[in-house]
Design a protein around this motif. Structure first.
Motif, mmCIF file in Angstrom:
data_model
loop_
_atom_site.group_PDB
_atom_site.id
_atom_site.type_symbol
_atom_site.label_atom_id
_atom_site.label_comp_id
_atom_site.label_asym_id
_atom_site.label_seq_id
_atom_site.Cartn_x
_atom_site.Cartn_y
_atom_site.Cartn_z
ATOM 1 N N VAL A 393 0.847 -1.190 0.000
ATOM 2 C CA VAL A 393 0.000 0.000 0.000
ATOM 3 C C VAL A 393 0.886 1.244 0.000
ATOM 4 O O VAL A 393 1.792 1.364 0.833
ATOM 5 C CB VAL A 393 -0.949 0.017 1.220
ATOM 6 N N LEU A 394 0.627 2.142 -0.928
ATOM 7 C CA LEU A 394 1.360 3.399 -1.014
ATOM 8 C C LEU A 394 0.481 4.548 -0.545
ATOM 9 O O LEU A 394 -0.728 4.574 -0.818
ATOM 10 C CB LEU A 394 1.805 3.672 -2.455
ATOM 11 N N HIS A 395 1.085 5.471 0.151
ATOM 12 C CA HIS A 395 0.422 6.720 0.534
ATOM 13 C C HIS A 395 0.843 7.796 -0.457
ATOM 14 O O HIS A 395 2.042 8.010 -0.675
ATOM 15 C CB HIS A 395 0.830 7.110 1.954
ATOM 16 N N PHE A 396 -0.127 8.449 -1.113
ATOM 17 C CA PHE A 396 0.217 9.524 -2.034
ATOM 18 C C PHE A 396 -0.292 10.854 -1.475
ATOM 19 O O PHE A 396 -1.324 10.902 -0.797
ATOM 20 C CB PHE A 396 -0.361 9.270 -3.441
ATOM 21 N N TYR A 397 0.429 11.919 -1.763
ATOM 22 C CA TYR A 397 0.031 13.247 -1.296
ATOM 23 C C TYR A 397 0.611 14.299 -2.229
ATOM 24 O O TYR A 397 1.396 13.995 -3.130
ATOM 25 C CB TYR A 397 0.456 13.477 0.158
ATOM 26 N N LYS A 424 -8.155 4.998 -2.567
ATOM 27 C CA LYS A 424 -8.870 5.659 -1.475
ATOM 28 C C LYS A 424 -8.364 7.085 -1.334
ATOM 29 O O LYS A 424 -7.156 7.316 -1.308
ATOM 30 C CB LYS A 424 -8.666 4.907 -0.156
ATOM 31 N N VAL A 425 -9.303 8.028 -1.253
ATOM 32 C CA VAL A 425 -8.953 9.435 -1.101
ATOM 33 C C VAL A 425 -9.302 9.878 0.309
ATOM 34 O O VAL A 425 -10.378 9.568 0.828
ATOM 35 C CB VAL A 425 -9.701 10.308 -2.136
ATOM 36 N N PHE A 426 -8.383 10.595 0.949
ATOM 37 C CA PHE A 426 -8.646 11.126 2.278
ATOM 38 C C PHE A 426 -9.507 12.376 2.177
ATOM 39 O O PHE A 426 -9.402 13.155 1.213
ATOM 40 C CB PHE A 426 -7.336 11.484 2.995
ATOM 41 N N ASP A 427 -10.352 12.573 3.171
ATOM 42 C CA ASP A 427 -11.161 13.789 3.222
ATOM 43 C C ASP A 427 -10.259 14.991 3.428
ATOM 44 O O ASP A 427 -9.339 14.974 4.262
ATOM 45 C CB ASP A 427 -12.181 13.702 4.363
ATOM 46 N N ALA A 428 -10.513 16.038 2.674
ATOM 47 C CA ALA A 428 -9.716 17.257 2.799
ATOM 48 C C ALA A 428 -9.947 17.895 4.149
ATOM 49 O O ALA A 428 -11.060 17.901 4.686
ATOM 50 C CB ALA A 428 -10.076 18.230 1.682
ATOM 51 N N LYS A 429 -8.869 18.427 4.750
ATOM 52 C CA LYS A 429 -9.001 19.068 6.060
ATOM 53 C C LYS A 429 -9.809 20.345 5.979
ATOM 54 O O LYS A 429 -10.423 20.766 6.956
ATOM 55 C CB LYS A 429 -7.601 19.347 6.629
ATOM 56 N N SER A 430 -9.810 20.952 4.826
ATOM 57 C CA SER A 430 -10.592 22.171 4.662
ATOM 58 C C SER A 430 -11.219 22.170 3.276
ATOM 59 O O SER A 430 -10.729 21.506 2.344
ATOM 60 C CB SER A 430 -9.703 23.415 4.826
ATOM 61 N N ALA A 431 -12.286 22.905 3.144
ATOM 62 C CA ALA A 431 -13.004 22.931 1.867
ATOM 63 C C ALA A 431 -12.134 23.490 0.750
ATOM 64 O O ALA A 431 -12.273 23.112 -0.409
ATOM 65 C CB ALA A 431 -14.283 23.746 2.011
ATOM 66 N N GLY A 432 -11.223 24.370 1.070
ATOM 67 C CA GLY A 432 -10.369 24.979 0.061
ATOM 68 C C GLY A 432 -9.011 24.338 -0.048
ATOM 69 O O GLY A 432 -8.039 25.027 -0.407
ATOM 70 N N LEU A 436 -4.415 16.910 -2.876
ATOM 71 C CA LEU A 436 -5.183 15.691 -2.616
ATOM 72 C C LEU A 436 -4.236 14.626 -2.077
ATOM 73 O O LEU A 436 -3.073 14.551 -2.488
ATOM 74 C CB LEU A 436 -5.838 15.203 -3.912
ATOM 75 N N SER A 437 -4.715 13.797 -1.187
ATOM 76 C CA SER A 437 -3.914 12.692 -0.646
ATOM 77 C C SER A 437 -4.797 11.473 -0.466
ATOM 78 O O SER A 437 -6.026 11.578 -0.394
ATOM 79 C CB SER A 437 -3.270 13.075 0.691
ATOM 80 N N GLY A 438 -4.174 10.307 -0.410
ATOM 81 C CA GLY A 438 -4.931 9.074 -0.253
ATOM 82 C C GLY A 438 -4.025 7.864 -0.270
ATOM 83 O O GLY A 438 -2.802 7.968 -0.054
ATOM 84 N N LEU A 439 -4.614 6.699 -0.562
ATOM 85 C CA LEU A 439 -3.891 5.434 -0.553
ATOM 86 C C LEU A 439 -4.104 4.686 -1.855
ATOM 87 O O LEU A 439 -5.179 4.750 -2.461
ATOM 88 C CB LEU A 439 -4.350 4.549 0.618
ATOM 89 N N LEU A 440 -3.069 3.953 -2.274
ATOM 90 C CA LEU A 440 -3.128 3.085 -3.454
ATOM 91 C C LEU A 440 -2.690 1.692 -3.036
ATOM 92 O O LEU A 440 -1.595 1.520 -2.493
ATOM 93 C CB LEU A 440 -2.211 3.598 -4.560
#
Length: 481
Positions: A393-397, A424-432, A436-440
Motif C-alpha cells: 500500500v502506497l500513501h500519495f500526497y 482511497k482518497v482522504f477527506d480534505a481538512k478544509s473545503a479549500g 489531494l492525498s490518499g492510498l493506493l
C-alpha cells in the motif's frame, strides 16, 4: 552301547528342535530392547525439534510455560533444535504428552517433543554462582499501561549501563533480559544493538505499535529521536549534537553473489560511511532519479552515481550514516523490476563525479540532489516522515485536487508500471484544500515498489495552473484498504 546311542540321539534331537524357539525368543527380546531405546525415561529436560530459523528463547518460553515453570533454555540454531529444562519431571511429561497427542506450535510452526537423555542442561561456567557477575538482568513489568518495546527499555536502561541485546516475552506480565541471547531479528520484541542491520523476520504478523518514549533510535531523524536524553557515547544522537565518543558498532554486510563482496567499496567491521552501495539494478529501467525516489524515503540523498566498471551498481551518498543504516535495513534484498537489490555500506566516504557516461535510457550516470526540494528530511516538516519498510500500500500526497482514479491508472499505463487495484482518497481538512492525498493498494509489495520507483516525484500539470504538482509517494502503515 546299543541302548545308550538312542538315548543320546534323542537328547540331541530335543536340543536341535528347541533351537528355533530359542532364536525367536532372542529376536523378540532384541526388538523389545530396541523399542525401549526409543522410550527415553522421563526427564525434566525436553528435546525440541522442528523449529524454524527465526525462533529465539523467548518464543519457546512463551509457547511452553503453560506446561510448567521453565528453568533454562539452550538453543541449537543450526540444527533447528533446542533443550528446555522445566522445574520438574511432571511439567516435562505434560509437554511431551501434549506434543504427542496434538500439535504444539512454537512461533507459529509445529514443533516435536521428546524427553532428553540429560537430567539437567549444562550451564555456562559459574552461571549459577550469584557472585560470578552474571550479565542477565530480568525486568518484570506488571500491568503495563502503555506498549513496552525494545525502544522503551533501551532508552531507559542505556543511560545507566551499555545495553547489548534485549528480548521481551509475555509471561504473567512482560519480562525482558539483556544478555547473550540469540536475537535473529530486530523489532519491537527483540533487538541486537551490536548488529543494527539485522532484518526483521519475514511473514511476522505482529503489529508495530508506537512506543511511549518515541521511535527506535535507528529509525530516528529530527524529532523522532527518543524523548529521554541520550548519553554522550550513544550512536543515536542527532548530527547537530556532539559525537566525539560514539560507539562503533560492527556492520552486518549482506551476502552477494558477485565477486565484489570483498571489494574495497565494502565496509570493514566497526566502520561507518554516509555512502551506500546498491547492486542488482535493472540496466534499462533504473537511473539516478529512480534510485533517488526509493532511497529518499529513508534519509536525504545528496548524490547518485552509477559505476561504469560494475554494470547495475550505483553509489548513493546520503545525509549521514544513519540514513544509510535505514536504507540497508529496509531496501536490502527487495525485488525491483525482477532483480533483487543488494544494499550495503560503501568504504567510500563521498561520491565523486568521475567517469560520467550515458545510461541505457539516455540519462546521465551521475546526478547531484543536494539542492532538490524533494529531499524530505531537511525541512521543518521532516518530523512527519514515517520510516516504513516496503509494503503493498502506497500513501500519495501533494496531488492536484482534481486528480481522479482514472487519471492515475492512465499515468501507470503511460509510465509502464503495475496498476493499483484499490484507491482511497482522504477527506480534505478544509473545503479549500489545494492538494489531494490518499492510498493506493497494489497486488503485491513488489508492484508497489516498482510504481513508487518510477512515479514518485512525477510532475502533474493541470489547466490554468502555472506550476505543476509534484506527486509524492511513500510506503503506508496500512496493510490493506
Amino acid at each position: 552301547m546299543s541302548v545308550a546311542v538312542p538315548a543320546l540321539q534323542y537328547k540331541y534331537t530335543s536340543i536341535l528342535r528347541s533351537i528355533p524357539v530359542f532364536i525367536v525368543s532372542v529376536l523378540f527380546s532384541l526388538q523389545e530392547v530396541a523399542e525401549d531405546g526409543h522410550r527415553i525415561p522421563p526427564s525434566p529436560v525436553v528435546h525440541v525439534r522442528g523449529l524454524c530459523d527465526a525462533v529465539v528463547e523467548a518464543d519457546l518460553v512463551e509457547a511452553l510455560d503453560k506446561f510448567g515453570n521453565i528453568c533454562y533454555v539452550m538453543m541449537m540454531p543450526f540444527k533447528r533444535q533446542a533443550l528446555v529444562e522445566f522445574d520438574g519431571v511432571e511439567s516435562a511429561e505434560r509437554c511431551v504428552s501434549r506434543g504427542t497427542s496434538e500439535a504444539v506450535c512454537v512461533a507459529e510452526q509445529q514443533a516435536f517433543f521428546n524427553f532428553s537423555t540429560s537430567q539437567r542442561i549444562t550451564r555456562p561456567t559459574n552461571a549459577d554462582d550469584p557472585a560470578s557477575g552474571n550479565k542477565v538482568l530480568l525486568l518484570s513489568i506488571q500491568n503495563p499501561l502503555y506498549p513496552i518495546t525494545t525502544d522503551v527499555l533501551y532508552t531507559v536502561c542505556n543511560p545507566v549501563v551499555h545495553v547489548l541485546r534485549i528480548v521481551i516475552f509475555k509471561r504473567n506480565g512482560i519480562q525482558a533480559m539483556p544478555n547473550r541471547l540469540n536475537v535473529v531479528r530486530n523489532d519491537n520484541s527483540s533487538w541486537d544493538y551490536t548488529k543494527p542491520f539485522a532484518l526483521q523476520r519475514e511473514g511476522g504478523k505482529g503489529r508495530q505499535r508506537q512506543a511511549i518514549l518515541g521511535e527506535h533510535p535507528s529509525n530516528s531523524y529530527g524529532s523522532h529521536c527518543p524523548l529521554l536524553p541520550l548519553p554522550a557515547n550513544c550512536r543515536y544522537r542527532r548530527r547537530s549534537e556532539e559525537m566525539q565518543d560514539m560507539i562503533a558498532y560492527p556492520l552486518l554486510l549482506p551476502k552477494t553473489s558477485t565477486s565484489y563482496s570483498s571489494s574495497s567499496h565494502f565496509m570493514g567491521q566497526g566502520a561507518s560511511s554516509s555512502v551506500a552501495m546498491v547492486s542488482g539494478l535493472h540496466p534499462a529501467k533504473m537511473n539516478c532519479g529512480c534510485v533517488f525516489n526509493l532511497f529518499c524515503l529513508y534519509g536525504n540523498v545528496e548524490k547518485v552515481k552509477f559505476m561504469k566498471s560494475v554494470p547495475g551498481t550505483a553509489l548513493v551518498e546520503m545525509g549521514d550514516e544513519y540514513a544509510v543504516d535505514r536504507a540497508v535495513t529496509h531496501l536490502n534484498n527487495i525485488k525491483v523490476f525482477g532483480q533483487k537489490l543488494n544494499v550495503c555500506v560503501s568504504k567510500q566516504q563521498a561520491v565523486i563525479p568521475s567517469q560520467v557516461f550515458e545510461l541505457a535510457d539516455g540519462c546521465s550516470s551521475y546526478q547531484d540532489f543536494g539542492l532538490t526540494r524533494n529531499n524530505r528530511f531537511s525541512s521543518a516538516q521532516s518530523s512527519r516522515n514515517i520510516i516504513q519498510p516496503p509494503a503493498a500500500v502506497l500513501h500519495f500526497y501533494n496531488a492536484p485536487p482534481t486528480l481522479s482514479q482514472h487519471q492515475l491508472h492512465e499515468l501507470c499505463a503511460e509510465r509502464n508500471v503495475p496498476a493499483f487495484t484499490k484507491f482511497k482518497v482522504f477527506d480534505a481538512k478544509s473545503a479549500g484544500s489545494k492538494t489531494l492525498s490518499g492510498l493506493l493498494e497494489f497486488d503485491s509489495k513488489t508492484e508497489a515498489v516498482e510504481a513508487l520507483t518510477v512515479l514518485n516525484h512525477h510532475q502533474i500539470r493541470i489547466p490554468n495552473c502555472s506550476n505543476p504538482f509534484t506527486l509524492k509517494l511513500c510506503f503506508s502503515t496500512s496493510s490493506h484498504l
